[in-house]
Design a protein around this motif. Structure first.
Motif, PDB file in Angstrom:
ATOM      1  N   GLY A  19      -3.627  16.935   4.003  1.00  0.00           N
ATOM      2  CA  GLY A  19      -4.556  16.772   2.878  1.00  0.00           C
ATOM      3  C   GLY A  19      -3.883  17.093   1.554  1.00  0.00           C
ATOM      4  O   GLY A  19      -2.791  16.588   1.264  1.00  0.00           O
ATOM      5  N   SER A  20      -4.516  17.984   0.784  1.00  0.00           N
ATOM      6  CA  SER A  20      -3.997  18.327  -0.547  1.00  0.00           C
ATOM      7  C   SER A  20      -2.623  18.986  -0.480  1.00  0.00           C
ATOM      8  O   SER A  20      -1.906  19.007  -1.474  1.00  0.00           O
ATOM      9  N   ASN A  21      -2.281  19.550   0.660  1.00  0.00           N
ATOM     10  CA  ASN A  21      -1.008  20.251   0.776  1.00  0.00           C
ATOM     11  C   ASN A  21       0.056  19.318   1.340  1.00  0.00           C
ATOM     12  O   ASN A  21       0.348  19.322   2.535  1.00  0.00           O
ATOM     13  N   VAL A  79      -5.269  13.400  -6.261  1.00  0.00           N
ATOM     14  CA  VAL A  79      -5.150  14.853  -6.161  1.00  0.00           C
ATOM     15  C   VAL A  79      -6.477  15.392  -6.685  1.00  0.00           C
ATOM     16  O   VAL A  79      -7.004  14.912  -7.685  1.00  0.00           O
ATOM     17  N   SER A  80      -7.025  16.370  -5.983  1.00  0.00           N
ATOM     18  CA  SER A  80      -8.391  16.782  -6.301  1.00  0.00           C
ATOM     19  C   SER A  80      -8.450  17.570  -7.610  1.00  0.00           C
ATOM     20  O   SER A  80      -7.436  18.084  -8.097  1.00  0.00           O
ATOM     21  N   ARG A  81      -9.668  17.657  -8.100  1.00  0.00           N
ATOM     22  CA  ARG A  81      -9.939  18.420  -9.323  1.00  0.00           C
ATOM     23  C   ARG A  81      -9.376  19.841  -9.219  1.00  0.00           C
ATOM     24  O   ARG A  81      -8.738  20.341 -10.135  1.00  0.00           O
ATOM     25  N   GLU A  82      -9.606  20.485  -8.077  1.00  0.00           N
ATOM     26  CA  GLU A  82      -9.173  21.882  -7.927  1.00  0.00           C
ATOM     27  C   GLU A  82      -7.653  22.001  -7.951  1.00  0.00           C
ATOM     28  O   GLU A  82      -7.111  22.960  -8.497  1.00  0.00           O
ATOM     29  N   MET A  83      -6.971  21.015  -7.360  1.00  0.00           N
ATOM     30  CA  MET A  83      -5.508  21.097  -7.341  1.00  0.00           C
ATOM     31  C   MET A  83      -4.950  20.884  -8.751  1.00  0.00           C
ATOM     32  O   MET A  83      -3.906  21.440  -9.094  1.00  0.00           O
ATOM     33  N   VAL A 125      -4.148   9.213   6.832  1.00  0.00           N
ATOM     34  CA  VAL A 125      -5.575   8.873   6.648  1.00  0.00           C
ATOM     35  C   VAL A 125      -5.848   8.439   5.211  1.00  0.00           C
ATOM     36  O   VAL A 125      -5.106   8.800   4.292  1.00  0.00           O
ATOM     37  N   PHE A 126      -6.933   7.699   5.064  1.00  0.00           N
ATOM     38  CA  PHE A 126      -7.427   7.237   3.748  1.00  0.00           C
ATOM     39  C   PHE A 126      -6.442   6.325   3.024  1.00  0.00           C
ATOM     40  O   PHE A 126      -6.392   6.311   1.794  1.00  0.00           O
ATOM     41  N   ILE A 127      -5.647   5.576   3.765  1.00  0.00           N
ATOM     42  CA  ILE A 127      -4.674   4.707   3.100  1.00  0.00           C
ATOM     43  C   ILE A 127      -5.387   3.407   2.695  1.00  0.00           C
ATOM     44  O   ILE A 127      -5.931   2.694   3.536  1.00  0.00           O
ATOM     45  N   SER A 128      -5.370   3.128   1.407  1.00  0.00           N
ATOM     46  CA  SER A 128      -6.150   2.005   0.858  1.00  0.00           C
ATOM     47  C   SER A 128      -5.427   0.671   1.023  1.00  0.00           C
ATOM     48  O   SER A 128      -4.220   0.575   0.783  1.00  0.00           O
ATOM     49  N   GLY A 129      -6.210  -0.331   1.394  1.00  0.00           N
ATOM     50  CA  GLY A 129      -5.783  -1.722   1.253  1.00  0.00           C
ATOM     51  C   GLY A 129      -4.719  -2.217   2.212  1.00  0.00           C
ATOM     52  O   GLY A 129      -4.086  -3.242   1.935  1.00  0.00           O
ATOM     53  N   ALA A 155       0.854  -1.187   0.000  1.00  0.00           N
ATOM     54  CA  ALA A 155       0.000   0.000   0.000  1.00  0.00           C
ATOM     55  C   ALA A 155       0.894   1.243   0.000  1.00  0.00           C
ATOM     56  O   ALA A 155       2.116   1.133   0.151  1.00  0.00           O
ATOM     57  N   PHE A 156       0.267   2.417  -0.162  1.00  0.00           N
ATOM     58  CA  PHE A 156       1.037   3.656  -0.256  1.00  0.00           C
ATOM     59  C   PHE A 156       0.394   4.711   0.636  1.00  0.00           C
ATOM     60  O   PHE A 156      -0.812   4.934   0.551  1.00  0.00           O
ATOM     61  N   GLY A 157       1.183   5.342   1.480  1.00  0.00           N
ATOM     62  CA  GLY A 157       0.604   6.299   2.426  1.00  0.00           C
ATOM     63  C   GLY A 157       1.275   7.648   2.414  1.00  0.00           C
ATOM     64  O   GLY A 157       2.415   7.783   2.878  1.00  0.00           O
ATOM     65  N   ILE A 158       0.590   8.635   1.887  1.00  0.00           N
ATOM     66  CA  ILE A 158       1.102  10.010   1.959  1.00  0.00           C
ATOM     67  C   ILE A 158       0.126  10.931   2.677  1.00  0.00           C
ATOM     68  O   ILE A 158       0.534  11.788   3.448  1.00  0.00           O
ATOM     69  N   THR A 159      -1.194  10.727   2.469  1.00  0.00           N
ATOM     70  CA  THR A 159      -2.194  11.680   2.964  1.00  0.00           C
ATOM     71  C   THR A 159      -2.222  11.728   4.492  1.00  0.00           C
ATOM     72  O   THR A 159      -2.192  10.690   5.151  1.00  0.00           O
ATOM     73  N   GLU A 160      -2.289  12.938   5.026  1.00  0.00           N
ATOM     74  CA  GLU A 160      -2.355  13.130   6.483  1.00  0.00           C
ATOM     75  C   GLU A 160      -3.555  13.986   6.841  1.00  0.00           C
ATOM     76  O   GLU A 160      -3.977  14.834   6.032  1.00  0.00           O
TER      77      GLU A 160
END
Ligand SMILES: Cc1cc2nc3c(=O)[nH]c(=O)nc-3n(C[C@H](O)[C@H](O)[C@H](O)COP(=O)(O)OP(=O)(O)OC[C@H]3O[C@@H](n4cnc5c(N)ncnc54)[C@H](O)[C@@H]3O)c2cc1C
Length: 388
Positions: free
Chosen positions: A133-135, A368-372, A157-161, A124-129
């Motif tokens: 978040g996006s930053n 990465v979100s649409r806005e980013m 957070v939101f780390i899949s699998g 799995a891969f974990g970057i989001t905190e």
């Protein structure tokens, strides 16, 4: 949507057909049953691994297929088009496999790549905190040296699998770079390492993969857990991000094709007046519009994969962002229209389309979100001032 020989080689078209044949043998009913039970699709994963599909992008000397992200995106798109979208393909072979293949030590390559390639191991891969978040420049997971070891602490957070992975590739920052711009360092953390805890986040998604929040409390790691070079972290991270965007496009576009196929078949036969509903332009035109948008996004995905596989990371970066954006938008619209085409049946479990609304929605938010992406295009493509 046929593949033209100018856009895809004979081998790529053969791969597309073969993956589609495999995935149709399992099909949406199998996938939905597993997803609703919250179980992994181990049989399909194992068979796809054995056939060489999961590691098609990884180097041949480490058990992979020696091809590129183009081929891996073909695999994921066709799985999704047959009703079996495997999210972990984005993470395990595309992000983690790429980063290790390009930057890992010889020992890390030998240890991980053959298993990631044949599907017997997953990462799995974990970057989001939670507070970044996006930053991602704000991530605060810190790696401190302790003798030869590293001590890793932080929250994700939101780390899949994670529950089906052997290890997680975590993005942290080294202690001397606690402030200022991100100086990331990537660590392979086996799932059973003391101090590494994870709990599922209840999500409104019907998928075989769960998302987790993670607590890393002074997780002791040997020096070899660091991927590649401490000072090349940003480069390594970006190496994984382009495949991630291209593969997210493949994930949502496969789902969109499946939804459109289902809607078209339904519209050809469902008759409530004197002709099938597909004969009404109010039904046919929106579906046709979605088919055009999906095809355009596929073309952009092809461009991004071509540039990435040719080694042009900068051009691939712009194209991969655009492809992920286009795919997210086209897929959300296509699934929405497909649900509508089926009327009440669009929301039944039998047809399984409603669950695809949230599945394609993921492609607008992650990685990465649409806005980013719009921020990126405004700044880098158009040269507008940075807004944030
Ligand atoms: C199903 C799923 C699976 C995931 N799997 C993984 C995984 O395996 N590993 C992992 O590391 N992460 C994973 N993620 C996390 C995902 O990458 C993040 O959700 C995403 O990066 C957005 O971060 P956030 O949720 O914190 O939103 P936020 O950053 O809080 O953003 C919220 C909203 O504000 C907007 N916004 C923020 N800043 C700006 C700005 N400057 N300008 C304009 N708008 C802005 C965003 O576009 C968004 O709409 C997953 C997420 C989901 C939903």
């Amino acid at each position: 949507m046929t593949a033209h020989v100018l856009l895809e080689s004979d081998e790529q078209q053969t791969l597309r057909r073969a993956v589609g044949d495999l995935a149709r043998r399992y099909g949406p009913a199998y996938f939905r049953a597993k997803a609703r039970a919250g179980q992994p699709v181990d049989e399909l994963w194992a068979e796809a691994g054995k056939l060489g599909y999961l590691g098609v992008n990884l180097p041949a000397e480490y058990g992979g297929g020696g091809a590129g992200v183009t081929e891996l995106s073909i695999v994921l798109e066709e799985l999704g088009a047959a009703g079996c979208p495997l999210l972990m393909l984005i993470v395990s072979p595309a992000i983690c496999g790429t980063v290790i293949a390009r930057f890992g030590t010889e020992e890390q390559k030998r240890q991980w790549l053959p298993g990631l390639a044949d599907g017997s191991r997953r990462m799995a891969f974990g970057i989001t905190e939670p507070d970044a978040g996006s930053n991602s420049h704000r991530i605060s997971t810190v790696a401190r040296r302790d003798g030869d070891d590293w001590l890793l602490s932080g929250r994700k957070v939101f780390i899949s699998g994670i529950d089906h992975a052997d290890a997680v590739l975590f993005v942290g920052r080294t202690e001397d770079a606690r402030t200022g711009r991100l100086k990331p360092a990537l660590f392979v953390v086996p799932r059973d390492t003391p101090g590494f805890e994870y709990t599922p986040i209840p999500m409104e998604l019907t998928a075989p993969e769960k998302q987790f929040q993670v607590f890393l409390d002074d997780v002791r790691l040997p020096a070899e857990a660091l991927v590649g070079d401490e000072d090349a972290g940003l480069l390594q991270l970006f190496a994984g991000l382009n495949p991630e965007r291209i593969m997210t496009a493949a994930f949502t576009l496969g789902i969109a094709r499946h939804a459109l196929d289902t809607a078209v078949e339904y519209a050809k036969t469902r008759t409530v007046w004197d002709r099938p509903i597909g004969a009404h332009q109010g039904i046919a035109h929106p579906l046709a519009q979605c088919a055009v948008e999906v095809e355009l996004a596929r073309l952009m995905m092809r461009k991004a994969a071509l540039l990435y596989d040719a080694g042009d990371d900068v051009a691939a970066g712009e194209a991969a962002n655009m492809a992920k954006y286009a795919a997210g938008e086209a897929s959300c619209r296509a699934v929405d229209q497909a649900v509508h085409t089926l009327g009440g049946n669009g929301l039944t479990q039998e047809y399984g389309l409603a669950a695809l609304i949230t599945a394609t929605r993921v492609g607008r938010i992650a990685p990465v979100s649409r806005e980013m992406i719009l921020n990126y295009v405004a700044q880098h493509t158009l040269g507008l001032p940075r807004s944030y």
